[in-house]
Design a protein around this motif. Sequence first.
Motif, PDB file in Angstrom:
ATOM      1  N   CYS A  52      18.387  28.449  28.884  1.00 57.24           N
ATOM      2  CA  CYS A  52      19.574  27.772  28.349  1.00 57.24           C
ATOM      3  C   CYS A  52      20.808  28.104  29.175  1.00 57.24           C
ATOM      4  CB  CYS A  52      19.791  28.167  26.881  1.00 57.24           C
ATOM      5  SG  CYS A  52      18.543  27.504  25.743  1.00 57.24           S
ATOM      6  N   LEU A  53      20.919  29.343  29.613  1.00 58.83           N
ATOM      7  CA  LEU A  53      22.048  29.732  30.449  1.00 58.83           C
ATOM      8  C   LEU A  53      21.967  29.072  31.830  1.00 58.83           C
ATOM      9  CD1 LEU A  53      22.245  33.486  29.455  1.00 58.83           C
ATOM     10  CD2 LEU A  53      23.975  31.747  28.982  1.00 58.83           C
ATOM     11  N   ARG A  54      20.764  28.914  32.340  1.00 55.06           N
ATOM     12  CA  ARG A  54      20.600  28.202  33.601  1.00 55.06           C
ATOM     13  C   ARG A  54      21.054  26.751  33.473  1.00 55.06           C
ATOM     14  NH1 ARG A  54      17.441  30.803  37.522  1.00 55.06           N
ATOM     15  NH2 ARG A  54      16.499  32.760  36.799  1.00 55.06           N
ATOM     16  N   VAL A  55      20.778  26.153  32.311  1.00 53.97           N
ATOM     17  CA  VAL A  55      21.268  24.788  32.062  1.00 53.97           C
ATOM     18  C   VAL A  55      22.794  24.772  32.100  1.00 53.97           C
ATOM     19  CG1 VAL A  55      21.459  22.956  30.334  1.00 53.97           C
ATOM     20  CG2 VAL A  55      19.242  24.044  30.756  1.00 53.97           C
ATOM     21  N   ALA A  56      23.426  25.736  31.423  1.00 50.91           N
ATOM     22  CA  ALA A  56      24.892  25.797  31.408  1.00 50.91           C
ATOM     23  C   ALA A  56      25.454  25.907  32.811  1.00 50.91           C
ATOM     24  CB  ALA A  56      25.347  26.978  30.554  1.00 50.91           C
ATOM     25  N   CYS A  57      24.763  26.628  33.665  1.00 51.86           N
ATOM     26  CA  CYS A  57      25.250  26.842  35.027  1.00 51.86           C
ATOM     27  C   CYS A  57      25.077  25.632  35.926  1.00 51.86           C
ATOM     28  CB  CYS A  57      24.559  28.056  35.642  1.00 51.86           C
ATOM     29  SG  CYS A  57      25.044  29.636  34.892  1.00 51.86           S
ATOM     30  N   VAL A 126      28.867  35.698  25.090  1.00 47.59           N
ATOM     31  CA  VAL A 126      30.310  35.650  25.305  1.00 47.59           C
ATOM     32  C   VAL A 126      30.558  34.954  26.635  1.00 47.59           C
ATOM     33  CG1 VAL A 126      32.453  36.948  25.404  1.00 47.59           C
ATOM     34  CG2 VAL A 126      30.517  37.843  24.080  1.00 47.59           C
ATOM     35  N   ILE A 127      31.335  33.876  26.580  1.00 39.18           N
ATOM     36  CA  ILE A 127      31.644  33.122  27.791  1.00 39.18           C
ATOM     37  C   ILE A 127      33.031  33.530  28.271  1.00 39.18           C
ATOM     38  CG2 ILE A 127      31.877  30.845  28.822  1.00 39.18           C
ATOM     39  CD1 ILE A 127      30.178  29.727  26.581  1.00 39.18           C
ATOM     40  N   TYR A 144      40.171  26.186  40.176  1.00 40.73           N
ATOM     41  CA  TYR A 144      40.863  24.978  39.717  1.00 40.73           C
ATOM     42  C   TYR A 144      40.137  24.394  38.506  1.00 40.73           C
ATOM     43  CZ  TYR A 144      42.773  25.475  44.397  1.00 40.73           C
ATOM     44  OH  TYR A 144      43.358  25.973  45.529  1.00 40.73           O
ATOM     45  N   TYR A 145      40.923  23.783  37.600  1.00 37.00           N
ATOM     46  CA  TYR A 145      40.351  23.154  36.403  1.00 37.00           C
ATOM     47  C   TYR A 145      39.419  24.117  35.666  1.00 37.00           C
ATOM     48  CZ  TYR A 145      42.129  18.957  38.688  1.00 37.00           C
ATOM     49  OH  TYR A 145      42.928  18.034  39.299  1.00 37.00           O
ATOM     50  N   VAL A 146      39.918  25.319  35.458  1.00 32.78           N
ATOM     51  CA  VAL A 146      39.073  26.375  34.897  1.00 32.78           C
ATOM     52  C   VAL A 146      38.619  26.031  33.482  1.00 32.78           C
ATOM     53  CG1 VAL A 146      39.011  28.790  34.172  1.00 32.78           C
ATOM     54  CG2 VAL A 146      40.072  28.160  36.352  1.00 32.78           C
ATOM     55  N   HIS A 147      39.562  25.695  32.599  1.00 33.65           N
ATOM     56  CA  HIS A 147      39.186  25.447  31.211  1.00 33.65           C
ATOM     57  C   HIS A 147      38.309  24.218  31.076  1.00 33.65           C
ATOM     58  CE1 HIS A 147      42.170  28.506  30.279  1.00 33.65           C
ATOM     59  NE2 HIS A 147      41.682  28.534  29.056  1.00 33.65           N
ATOM     60  N   GLU A 148      38.604  23.187  31.867  1.00 28.60           N
ATOM     61  CA  GLU A 148      37.756  22.000  31.817  1.00 28.60           C
ATOM     62  C   GLU A 148      36.329  22.335  32.260  1.00 28.60           C
ATOM     63  OE1 GLU A 148      41.992  20.624  32.706  1.00 28.60           O
ATOM     64  OE2 GLU A 148      40.674  22.287  33.261  1.00 28.60           O
ATOM     65  N   SER A 149      36.215  23.092  33.339  1.00 30.20           N
ATOM     66  CA  SER A 149      34.901  23.429  33.886  1.00 30.20           C
ATOM     67  C   SER A 149      34.104  24.297  32.922  1.00 30.20           C
ATOM     68  CB  SER A 149      35.064  24.146  35.224  1.00 30.20           C
ATOM     69  OG  SER A 149      35.779  23.357  36.157  1.00 30.20           O
ATOM     70  N   VAL A 150      34.747  25.324  32.380  1.00 25.32           N
ATOM     71  CA  VAL A 150      34.048  26.233  31.469  1.00 25.32           C
ATOM     72  C   VAL A 150      33.713  25.513  30.160  1.00 25.32           C
ATOM     73  CG1 VAL A 150      34.161  28.447  30.263  1.00 25.32           C
ATOM     74  CG2 VAL A 150      35.171  28.212  32.532  1.00 25.32           C
ATOM     75  N   GLY A 151      34.590  24.603  29.737  1.00 23.48           N
ATOM     76  CA  GLY A 151      34.299  23.833  28.530  1.00 23.48           C
ATOM     77  C   GLY A 151      33.058  22.967  28.680  1.00 23.48           C
ATOM     78  N   ILE A 152      32.894  22.358  29.850  1.00 24.94           N
ATOM     79  CA  ILE A 152      31.702  21.549  30.102  1.00 24.94           C
ATOM     80  C   ILE A 152      30.458  22.431  30.089  1.00 24.94           C
ATOM     81  CG2 ILE A 152      30.518  20.095  31.786  1.00 24.94           C
ATOM     82  CD1 ILE A 152      33.336  19.207  32.748  1.00 24.94           C
ATOM     83  N   ALA A 153      30.542  23.605  30.720  1.00 19.14           N
ATOM     84  CA  ALA A 153      29.404  24.527  30.732  1.00 19.14           C
ATOM     85  C   ALA A 153      29.044  24.962  29.312  1.00 19.14           C
ATOM     86  CB  ALA A 153      29.723  25.739  31.603  1.00 19.14           C
ATOM     87  N   GLY A 155      29.533  23.239  26.589  1.00 19.87           N
ATOM     88  CA  GLY A 155      28.892  22.113  25.920  1.00 19.87           C
ATOM     89  C   GLY A 155      27.431  21.984  26.302  1.00 19.87           C
ATOM     90  N   LEU A 156      27.135  22.170  27.582  1.00 20.56           N
ATOM     91  CA  LEU A 156      25.738  22.126  28.012  1.00 20.56           C
ATOM     92  C   LEU A 156      24.933  23.257  27.381  1.00 20.56           C
ATOM     93  CD1 LEU A 156      25.963  21.220  31.813  1.00 20.56           C
ATOM     94  CD2 LEU A 156      25.267  19.752  29.928  1.00 20.56           C
ATOM     95  N   LEU A 157      25.541  24.429  27.267  1.00 16.69           N
ATOM     96  CA  LEU A 157      24.846  25.561  26.649  1.00 16.69           C
ATOM     97  C   LEU A 157      24.529  25.271  25.194  1.00 16.69           C
ATOM     98  CD1 LEU A 157      23.750  28.430  26.681  1.00 16.69           C
ATOM     99  CD2 LEU A 157      26.085  29.257  26.290  1.00 16.69           C
ATOM    100  N   ILE A 158      25.497  24.760  24.446  1.00 14.83           N
ATOM    101  CA  ILE A 158      25.274  24.435  23.042  1.00 14.83           C
ATOM    102  C   ILE A 158      24.147  23.418  22.905  1.00 14.83           C
ATOM    103  CG2 ILE A 158      26.305  23.313  21.014  1.00 14.83           C
ATOM    104  CD1 ILE A 158      29.017  24.490  22.040  1.00 14.83           C
ATOM    105  N   THR A 159      24.153  22.403  23.756  1.00 14.53           N
ATOM    106  CA  THR A 159      23.105  21.382  23.710  1.00 14.53           C
ATOM    107  C   THR A 159      21.742  21.983  24.014  1.00 14.53           C
ATOM    108  OG1 THR A 159      24.695  19.699  24.389  1.00 14.53           O
ATOM    109  CG2 THR A 159      22.367  19.162  24.649  1.00 14.53           C
TER     110      THR A 159
END
Length: 221
Positions: A52-57, A126-127, A144-153, A155-159
Amino acid sequence: MPPKTIPLEGYRGYPESEMLARTVDLLATMERRRSVRDFSDRDVPDRVIENCLRVACTAPSGANLQPWHFVVVRNPDVKSRIRVAAEAEERDFYERRAPKEWLEALAPLGTDTRKPFLETAPLLIVIFAQAYGITADGSRIKHYYVHESVGIAAGLLITALHLAGLVTLTHTPAPMKFLSEILERPDNERPFLLMPVGYPAEDARVPDVHRRAYEQNVDFV
C-alpha cells in the motif's frame, strides 16, 4: 539541453466495455469506504502495508521531487506516547481554541478528546511533508507543490488500504509538532496526516452521515 525522455512502457488500454466495468467495480468498492474509529487489535501483515505504501509512492509530485516520508508505528509504547500527546492537543482544541461553528460542524461525527484508536489499531501511519530535500553533501533542494503532492499520495494510500480490505481514519490533531518530536524526524519534515490502520472492530459503528450528491460536486462544460 532537451530533457531526457524514455518510451512510455507498461500502459494498458482497454475496450470501452471493460473500461466501464472497471470503473463500476471501483466505484462500488470505494462507496463502501468509511472513516472508522472502532478498531480491532488484529494484526495486519507487513507485506500488505508495504505494498500500500508503494502505491502511495507512485503519486505524481511537483518537479518529481516526491516530498513525502511515511513512518509506520507498531511499537505499543510509541503509540501510547502519540495518543497521550494527541489527546492533550485535542483537549486544548475542544475546550479553548475551537470556534463555536467548528464544534457544531463536528457534532454529527460524535468526536471528542478521547482517541483510543491510536492505541487499539495495530499500526499508525504518519505522513510527513518535506519542505525541502537534503542531498548527500548536506545541501538543500527546494520542493514545489508540497501539500498538493503529499495530498495526492495520501489519497492513493487511503484507496490502496481500502482495496486491501483495511480501514483507516485521517486524523489531524493540531498542531502536530509532537509527532516530529516523538518520531525524531528531521527539521525539513512537517507532520501532514496521522492514520490509524487495521481491521474494524466486530461492533464498529460509524456516524450516520452521507456524502453530497454527485451532481453537487461535478460540472461538465
